[in-house]
Design an enzyme around this catalytic site. Structure first.
Site, PDB file in Angstrom:
ATOM      1  N   ASP A 139       0.869  -1.177   0.000  1.00 53.30           N
ATOM      2  CA  ASP A 139       0.000   0.000   0.000  1.00 53.30           C
ATOM      3  C   ASP A 139       0.910   1.233   0.000  1.00 53.30           C
ATOM      4  O   ASP A 139       2.128   1.120   0.139  1.00 53.30           O
ATOM      5  CB  ASP A 139      -0.893  -0.011   1.257  1.00 53.30           C
ATOM      6  CG  ASP A 139      -1.811   1.201   1.349  1.00 53.30           C
ATOM      7  OD1 ASP A 139      -2.373   1.602   0.305  1.00 53.30           O
ATOM      8  OD2 ASP A 139      -1.957   1.779   2.438  1.00 53.30           O
ATOM      9  N   SER A 140       0.290   2.406  -0.089  1.00 53.27           N
ATOM     10  CA  SER A 140       1.070   3.644  -0.016  1.00 53.27           C
ATOM     11  C   SER A 140       1.598   3.891   1.403  1.00 53.27           C
ATOM     12  O   SER A 140       2.564   4.609   1.579  1.00 53.27           O
ATOM     13  CB  SER A 140       0.186   4.818  -0.432  1.00 53.27           C
ATOM     14  OG  SER A 140      -0.932   4.884   0.437  1.00 53.27           O
TER      15      SER A 140
ATOM     16  N   GLY B 163      -3.602   8.773  -3.447  1.00 51.45           N
ATOM     17  CA  GLY B 163      -4.936   9.056  -3.971  1.00 51.45           C
ATOM     18  C   GLY B 163      -5.127  10.425  -4.591  1.00 51.45           C
ATOM     19  O   GLY B 163      -6.098  10.657  -5.304  1.00 51.45           O
TER      20      GLY B 163
ATOM     21  N   CYS C 154      -4.255  -1.601  -1.848  1.00 56.53           N
ATOM     22  CA  CYS C 154      -4.431  -0.170  -2.087  1.00 56.53           C
ATOM     23  C   CYS C 154      -5.424  -0.015  -3.223  1.00 56.53           C
ATOM     24  O   CYS C 154      -5.167  -0.445  -4.353  1.00 56.53           O
ATOM     25  CB  CYS C 154      -3.086   0.448  -2.468  1.00 56.53           C
ATOM     26  SG  CYS C 154      -3.214   2.181  -2.904  1.00 56.53           S
TER      27      CYS C 154
ATOM     28  N   GLU D  58      -2.697   8.538   8.657  1.00 57.52           N
ATOM     29  CA  GLU D  58      -1.232   8.455   8.756  1.00 57.52           C
ATOM     30  C   GLU D  58      -0.737   9.205   9.995  1.00 57.52           C
ATOM     31  O   GLU D  58       0.308   8.896  10.544  1.00 57.52           O
ATOM     32  CB  GLU D  58      -0.574   9.029   7.486  1.00 57.52           C
ATOM     33  CG  GLU D  58      -0.797   8.201   6.231  1.00 57.52           C
ATOM     34  CD  GLU D  58       0.013   6.893   6.182  1.00 57.52           C
ATOM     35  OE1 GLU D  58       1.136   6.861   6.726  1.00 57.52           O
ATOM     36  OE2 GLU D  58      -0.502   5.909   5.627  1.00 57.52           O
TER      37      GLU D  58
ATOM     38  N   CYS E 116     -11.018   2.405   0.433  1.00 59.98           N
ATOM     39  CA  CYS E 116      -9.631   2.810   0.671  1.00 59.98           C
ATOM     40  C   CYS E 116      -9.203   2.038   1.914  1.00 59.98           C
ATOM     41  O   CYS E 116      -9.949   1.999   2.898  1.00 59.98           O
ATOM     42  CB  CYS E 116      -9.540   4.315   0.927  1.00 59.98           C
ATOM     43  SG  CYS E 116      -7.897   4.836   1.486  1.00 59.98           S
ATOM     44  N   THR E 117      -8.044   1.414   1.846  1.00 61.25           N
ATOM     45  CA  THR E 117      -7.653   0.537   2.955  1.00 61.25           C
ATOM     46  C   THR E 117      -7.280   1.319   4.224  1.00 61.25           C
ATOM     47  O   THR E 117      -7.094   0.713   5.276  1.00 61.25           O
ATOM     48  CB  THR E 117      -6.491  -0.391   2.540  1.00 61.25           C
ATOM     49  OG1 THR E 117      -5.461   0.396   1.946  1.00 61.25           O
ATOM     50  CG2 THR E 117      -6.988  -1.436   1.561  1.00 61.25           C
ATOM     51  N   HIS E 118      -7.169   2.627   4.124  1.00 62.15           N
ATOM     52  CA  HIS E 118      -6.979   3.426   5.343  1.00 62.15           C
ATOM     53  C   HIS E 118      -8.301   3.600   6.110  1.00 62.15           C
ATOM     54  O   HIS E 118      -8.302   3.867   7.296  1.00 62.15           O
ATOM     55  CB  HIS E 118      -6.454   4.829   5.006  1.00 62.15           C
ATOM     56  CG  HIS E 118      -4.990   4.895   4.680  1.00 62.15           C
ATOM     57  ND1 HIS E 118      -4.469   4.429   3.499  1.00 62.15           N
ATOM     58  CD2 HIS E 118      -3.940   5.387   5.378  1.00 62.15           C
ATOM     59  CE1 HIS E 118      -3.158   4.642   3.480  1.00 62.15           C
ATOM     60  NE2 HIS E 118      -2.813   5.225   4.610  1.00 62.15           N
TER      61      HIS E 118
HETATM   62  N1  DGL Z   1      -4.845   3.059   1.161  1.00 60.91           N
HETATM   63  C1  DGL Z   1      -4.817   3.417  -0.206  1.00 60.91           C
HETATM   64  C2  DGL Z   1      -6.105   3.119  -0.922  1.00 60.91           C
HETATM   65  O1  DGL Z   1      -6.716   2.107  -0.607  1.00 60.91           O
HETATM   66  C3  DGL Z   1      -4.081   4.661  -0.598  1.00 60.91           C
HETATM   67  C4  DGL Z   1      -4.475   5.926   0.012  1.00 60.91           C
HETATM   68  C5  DGL Z   1      -3.580   7.061  -0.439  1.00 60.91           C
HETATM   69  O2  DGL Z   1      -2.356   6.892  -0.368  1.00 60.91           O
HETATM   70  O3  DGL Z   1      -4.108   8.092  -0.847  1.00 60.91           O
HETATM   71  O4  DGL Z   1      -6.533   3.817  -1.810  1.00 60.91           O
END
Ligand code: DGL
Length: 272
Positions: A13-14, A46, A76, A157, A189-191
């Site tokens: 992921d990022s 993103g 991601c 983050e 989004c995985t965040h």
């Molecule tokens: N967690 C990522 C996603 O699922 C990336 C979020 C990002 O870096 O903007 O999109």
């Protein structure tokens, strides 16, 4: 070299968002070795262009392939929506699973017939229209309501997932969804699973929150079993973590989220 049953699962992921997938994979497949890469030098993805995200994602893919991974999980959505075809081409025989495929399948399989589904994600993911298309491919009657929520990644983050600032931001992003009569909302989004409690508090109980982490973990287990690639050596799972910047900071956030001590988070410069 052809990966063996004992080879690791590569997840990336990022930043810290992909750890939501790591947590589910650890639970579903406790004997597997996992290698994680978080691109902390270049997060967030993103808000970047599809070309830039693709370039970063292919660098990470090459790094994971050198680690002899037996499968790659794109944890991601921003990468899955812009680069999944190119990553699959680069990986040749190494299978690649992604969170968008997992999330849409989970949403449709849990659907009770009402077909209003909400999706929140980054600007890249929502702008790509990938969720809408993937959901309609599974059921053409689905009505999709989507919204980008770009401030959530920097908040996650920062570790600000449950304070009043996070709640205010969530309220602004989610207020319109309440009138849509949604059956479920996909955390695209995985965040975003880090904000799950706040999201549930705002949207109420009638709506199912779809987090692709458990779904991709199940897909991984099914795939490894069907290909006879599951690591059967019991009690043997390990976790190796790599980032492109600030390993100590990542280690502290990751330990808090995973609820376990990490040996070491190593820094890697992907461009050299
Ligand atoms: N967690 C990522 C996603 O699922 C990336 C979020 C990002 O870096 O903007 O999109």
């Amino acid at each position: 070299m052809t990966p063996s049953k004992e080879s690791p699962i590569g997840i990336f992921d990022s930043g810290i968002g992909g750890l939501t997938v790591v947590k589910s994979v650890m639970k579903a497949l406790p004997d597997e070795h996992i290698i994680y890469f978080g691109d902390t030098a270049r997060v967030p993805y993103g808000i970047k262009s599809a070309d830039t995200i693709r370039q970063y994602a292919l660098q990470i893919t090459d790094f994971l392939l050198k680690k002899d991974v037996k499968i790659i999980l794109i944890a991601c959505n921003s990468v899955a929506s812009t680069a999944s075809k190119e990553i699959k081409e680069r990986c040749k025989k190494i299978p690649v699973l992604d969170v968008i495929d997992a999330g849409t399948r989970a949403a449709v399989s849990q659907s009770s017939g009402r077909s209003n589904i909400g999706v929140i994600g980054t600007l890249a993911t929502i702008g790509s229209g990938t969720y809408e298309q993937a959901l309609r491919n599974l059921n053409k009657d689905i009505q999709v309501y989507s919204r980008p929520c770009p401030l959530l990644v920097p908040l996650a983050e920062e570790g600000w997932t449950d304070n009043h600032i996070a709640m205010d931001v969530l309220k602004l992003y989610l207020s319109n969804f309440k009138e849509k009569g949604l059956e479920s909302i996909i955390l695209g989004c995985t965040h975003y699973p880090l904000f799950k409690e706040g999201i549930a508090r705002i949207l109420g109980d009638e709506l199912t929150i779809i987090d692709s982490a458990d779904s991709i973990a199940e897909m991984t287990r099914d795939h490894l079993i069907s290909q006879k690639k599951q690591n059967t050596a019991s009690g043997n799972g390990t976790f190796e973590c790599y980032v492109s910047d600030k390993p100590q900071r990542f280690k502290a956030l990751a330990e808090r989220f995973l609820g376990q001590k990490l040996n070491r988070v190593e820094i890697v410069n992907l461009k050299t």
